[in-house]
Design a protein around this motif. Structure first.
Motif, PDB file in Angstrom:
ATOM      1  N   TRP A  78      -2.499  -5.105  -3.612  1.00  0.00           N
ATOM      2  CA  TRP A  78      -1.296  -4.369  -3.454  1.00  0.00           C
ATOM      3  C   TRP A  78      -1.004  -4.053  -2.004  1.00  0.00           C
ATOM      4  N   HIS A  79       0.436  -4.076  -1.648  1.00  0.00           N
ATOM      5  CA  HIS A  79       0.735  -3.628  -0.309  1.00  0.00           C
ATOM      6  C   HIS A  79       0.899  -2.073  -0.423  1.00  0.00           C
ATOM      7  N   ARG A  80       0.557  -1.441   0.832  1.00  0.00           N
ATOM      8  CA  ARG A  80       0.551   0.052   0.651  1.00  0.00           C
ATOM      9  C   ARG A  80       1.458   0.173   2.084  1.00  0.00           C
ATOM     10  N   HIS A  81       2.075   1.334   1.975  1.00  0.00           N
ATOM     11  CA  HIS A  81       2.923   2.126   2.879  1.00  0.00           C
ATOM     12  C   HIS A  81       2.074   2.714   3.872  1.00  0.00           C
ATOM     13  N   GLN A  86       0.363   4.942  -0.099  1.00  0.00           N
ATOM     14  CA  GLN A  86       0.988   4.810  -1.258  1.00  0.00           C
ATOM     15  C   GLN A  86       1.282   3.306  -1.532  1.00  0.00           C
ATOM     16  N   ARG A  87       0.886   3.131  -2.882  1.00  0.00           N
ATOM     17  CA  ARG A  87       1.214   1.488  -3.061  1.00  0.00           C
ATOM     18  C   ARG A  87       2.664   1.032  -3.423  1.00  0.00           C
ATOM     19  N   THR A  88       3.223   0.051  -2.718  1.00  0.00           N
ATOM     20  CA  THR A  88       4.411  -0.370  -2.734  1.00  0.00           C
ATOM     21  C   THR A  88       4.743  -1.527  -3.776  1.00  0.00           C
ATOM     22  N   LEU A 122       3.893   1.661 -10.719  1.00  0.00           N
ATOM     23  CA  LEU A 122       4.708   2.204  -9.504  1.00  0.00           C
ATOM     24  C   LEU A 122       5.070   3.470  -9.972  1.00  0.00           C
TER      25      LEU A 122
END
Length: 134
Positions: A78-81, A86-88, A122
């Motif tokens: 998962w990409h994160r901010h 936070q997962r994006t 999300l």
């Protein structure tokens, strides 16, 4: 065409989204060995189902086993901010190699199922973040 897609006429609506929401709401970090059983069987682990007092596991139809298994296998992709953590969203570049390693054929229907699960997760992550700020 139903939300389940043309390949699964008459399947229960929302099972994959419900599974993703439950996964997202019970995730506290780290990997539990129960995740491996969930990946193999496409059934939510007992520890996760009971975490929120939900005794009944979500039973995934056989037609949804591949998307559910792939979704769980993408757990660390998962990409994160950068500021909040936070997962994006899922790293889409990881989908094809992960699917191929699991012996799952990447198809447009599989991607659609993953996107539905991603959106449900999300939304749940957002709800958790919103309640944590209060």
């Amino acid at each position: 065409m139903s939300r389940c897609g043309a390949r699964r006429q008459g399947c229960p609506r929302g099972k994959l989204r419900a599974l993703a929401r439950r996964w997202a709401s019970g995730r506290t970090g780290g990997r539990d060995t129960s995740d491996d059983a969930a990946t193999r069987n496409a059934i939510l682990p007992d520890w996760l189902a009971k975490k929120r007092g939900e005794d009944a596991p979500i039973e995934v139809p056989l037609a949804d086993a591949d998307p559910a298994n792939l979704f769980f296998a993408l757990d660390t992709q998962w990409h994160r901010h950068a500021m909040t953590g936070q997962r994006t969203g899922i790293d889409y570049a990881a989908i094809r190699p992960t699917a191929e390693l699991l012996g799952i054929e990447p198809t447009p229907e599989l991607l659609a199922d993953l996107r539905r699960m991603e959106m449900a997760a999300l939304a749940q992550f957002g709800a958790k973040a919103g309640s944590a700020r209060r």
